[in-house]
Design a protein around this motif. Sequence first.
Motif, short mmCIF file in Angstrom:
data_model
loop_
_atom_site.label_atom_id
_atom_site.label_comp_id
_atom_site.label_asym_id
_atom_site.label_seq_id
_atom_site.Cartn_x
_atom_site.Cartn_y
_atom_site.Cartn_z
N MET A 62 15.51 -6.60 3.82
CA MET A 62 16.20 -6.16 2.61
C MET A 62 16.50 -4.66 2.65
N LEU A 63 17.58 -4.27 1.97
CA LEU A 63 17.92 -2.83 1.88
C LEU A 63 16.90 -2.06 1.05
N LEU A 64 16.47 -2.65 -0.05
CA LEU A 64 15.56 -2.00 -1.02
C LEU A 64 16.04 -0.60 -1.39
N PRO A 65 17.28 -0.48 -1.79
CA PRO A 65 17.88 0.85 -2.01
C PRO A 65 17.46 1.50 -3.33
N VAL A 66 17.62 2.80 -3.39
CA VAL A 66 17.31 3.51 -4.65
C VAL A 66 18.28 3.13 -5.77
N VAL A 90 12.04 10.47 3.48
CA VAL A 90 10.89 9.76 4.06
C VAL A 90 11.03 8.29 3.66
N GLY A 91 11.57 7.48 4.59
CA GLY A 91 11.88 6.07 4.31
C GLY A 91 13.37 5.89 4.16
N SER A 92 14.09 5.76 5.30
CA SER A 92 15.56 5.64 5.25
C SER A 92 16.02 4.22 5.01
N SER A 93 15.20 3.23 5.42
CA SER A 93 15.62 1.83 5.40
C SER A 93 16.97 1.72 6.12
N GLY A 152 19.77 2.91 5.14
CA GLY A 152 20.59 4.11 5.04
C GLY A 152 21.39 4.29 3.77
N TYR A 153 21.12 3.49 2.73
CA TYR A 153 21.91 3.68 1.49
C TYR A 153 21.68 5.08 0.92
N SER A 154 20.42 5.41 0.65
CA SER A 154 20.14 6.74 0.08
C SER A 154 20.55 7.84 1.05
N LEU A 186 13.28 9.87 8.09
CA LEU A 186 12.17 9.24 8.83
C LEU A 186 12.11 7.75 8.52
N GLU A 187 12.03 6.94 9.57
CA GLU A 187 12.01 5.49 9.38
C GLU A 187 11.25 4.84 10.54
N LEU A 188 10.47 3.81 10.15
CA LEU A 188 9.64 3.10 11.12
C LEU A 188 10.44 2.16 12.02
N GLN A 189 11.48 1.54 11.48
CA GLN A 189 12.17 0.44 12.15
C GLN A 189 13.50 0.88 12.75
N ALA A 190 13.57 0.89 14.10
CA ALA A 190 14.79 1.35 14.78
C ALA A 190 16.05 0.56 14.39
N VAL A 245 12.62 8.03 14.42
CA VAL A 245 12.07 6.68 14.33
C VAL A 245 10.59 6.73 14.68
N GLY A 246 9.77 6.12 13.84
CA GLY A 246 8.33 6.09 14.08
C GLY A 246 7.60 6.26 12.76
N ASP A 247 6.29 6.34 12.86
CA ASP A 247 5.47 6.50 11.65
C ASP A 247 5.77 7.86 11.01
N ALA A 248 6.13 7.83 9.74
CA ALA A 248 6.50 9.07 9.04
C ALA A 248 5.35 10.07 9.02
N LEU A 249 4.14 9.58 8.99
CA LEU A 249 3.00 10.53 8.95
C LEU A 249 2.94 11.33 10.25
N ILE A 294 10.96 10.88 -1.30
CA ILE A 294 9.87 10.02 -0.79
C ILE A 294 10.17 8.59 -1.26
N ASP A 295 10.38 7.70 -0.28
CA ASP A 295 10.72 6.31 -0.63
C ASP A 295 10.34 5.38 0.52
N LEU A 296 9.07 5.47 0.96
CA LEU A 296 8.60 4.52 1.97
C LEU A 296 7.65 3.55 1.27
N TRP A 297 6.81 2.82 2.03
CA TRP A 297 5.87 1.91 1.37
C TRP A 297 4.94 2.74 0.49
N LYS A 298 4.63 2.16 -0.65
CA LYS A 298 4.10 2.98 -1.75
C LYS A 298 2.68 3.53 -1.52
N ASP A 299 1.89 2.83 -0.70
CA ASP A 299 0.53 3.31 -0.44
C ASP A 299 0.54 4.60 0.40
N LEU A 300 1.71 4.97 0.91
CA LEU A 300 1.79 6.17 1.76
C LEU A 300 2.28 7.41 1.01
N TYR A 301 2.62 7.26 -0.27
CA TYR A 301 3.17 8.41 -1.01
C TYR A 301 2.18 9.58 -1.04
C1 LIG Z 1 12.16 1.23 -0.04
S1 LIG Z 1 12.70 1.31 1.60
C2 LIG Z 1 13.70 2.80 1.61
C3 LIG Z 1 15.01 2.63 0.91
C4 LIG Z 1 15.98 3.76 1.13
N1 LIG Z 1 15.43 5.03 0.74
C5 LIG Z 1 17.27 3.51 0.36
O1 LIG Z 1 17.37 3.91 -0.79
O2 LIG Z 1 18.18 2.90 0.94
C6 LIG Z 1 11.24 1.84 2.43
C7 LIG Z 1 11.38 2.07 3.93
O3 LIG Z 1 10.22 2.80 4.37
C8 LIG Z 1 9.96 2.39 5.70
N2 LIG Z 1 8.57 2.73 6.04
C9 LIG Z 1 7.47 2.13 5.59
N3 LIG Z 1 6.38 2.69 6.12
C10 LIG Z 1 6.80 3.68 6.94
C11 LIG Z 1 6.17 4.63 7.78
N4 LIG Z 1 4.84 4.67 7.92
N5 LIG Z 1 6.92 5.50 8.45
C12 LIG Z 1 8.28 5.49 8.32
N6 LIG Z 1 8.94 4.62 7.55
C13 LIG Z 1 8.22 3.72 6.87
C14 LIG Z 1 10.23 0.89 5.69
O4 LIG Z 1 10.48 0.41 7.01
C15 LIG Z 1 11.42 0.79 4.75
O5 LIG Z 1 12.61 0.72 5.49
#
Ligand SMILES: C[S@@+](CC[C@H](N)C(=O)[O-])C[C@H]1O[C@@H](n2cnc3c(N)ncnc32)[C@H](O)[C@@H]1O
Length: 213
Positions: A44-48, A71-74, A76-78, A96-100, A123-127, A142-149
């Motif tokens: 899913m895009l999960l866009p802002v 932080v969290g491009s998904s 690329g919408y945002s 920064l994005e985990l998934q190439a 590409v890789g772990d944002a941390l 900041i818009d990656l998985w929420k436990d990482l905020y």
């Molecule tokens: C909510 S989506 C981002 C949506 C995007 N900002 C937009 O508005 O289009 C969250 C993204 O964070 C990425 N993500 C999750 N954990 C991550 C990590 N540790 N490092 C980098 N990216 C991560 C996920 O793969 C996912 O694509």
Amino acid sequence: MDDPLALDDSLRGVLAEYEARAAREDDLWETMTPEEAGRRRDEMLLPVGRAAGAFLNLLIKEAGATRILEVGSSYGYSTHWLADAARATQGRVTSLELQAPKTEYALARLARAGLSGFVEFRVGDALASLRSLPGPFDFVLIDLWKDLYVPVFELLYPKLAPGAVVVADNMTYPESAQVHAHAYRERVRQAPQMTSVLLAVGNGLEVSRYRSG
Ligand SMILES: C[S@@+](CC[C@H](N)C(=O)[O-])C[C@H]1O[C@@H](n2cnc3c(N)ncnc32)[C@H](O)[C@@H]1O
């Protein structure tokens, strides 16, 4: 009616495609169990969303921010909204994005929108990426998985430029993000020199500013 954001035609077209895909995914999301939604979230895009995207674009342009971090491009919408603002300020987005595969999807569309020259993906772990990025940053989304905020904020905070703005998404929606969203707001509001406000834009944005000195 005139476009108050003055987006160019190629960007408007790309954003419309993203928004059509997001609308289809919203419908699909409604039909899924929480388990299935969790399993399929990388599809899913999960866009802002448009309101938040336009707001971020405006904030960056008004602030004249040039060193922009996402932080969290998904898909690329945002990123498109940030990159358009970077073009206006003569700045640059580091995203920064985990998934190439998500980054590749984003890059193809940024090229069509004439914006690929304003974005660098890591590409890789944002941390890990954040530890190696020197900063300073003028604007951060900041818009990656929420436990990482909170861990992301800890790494970012020492790298903020005076006057930097940090925006965090999903402060009010979805419900499943609320424990982490609350923890993030508490953490940011305790940080010295940060002033912060929760805005009912899109999925809820915490907008925080780092004062200088
Ligand atoms: C909510 S989506 C981002 C949506 C995007 N900002 C937009 O508005 O289009 C969250 C993204 O964070 C990425 N993500 C999750 N954990 C991550 C990590 N540790 N490092 C980098 N990216 C991560 C996920 O793969 C996912 O694509």
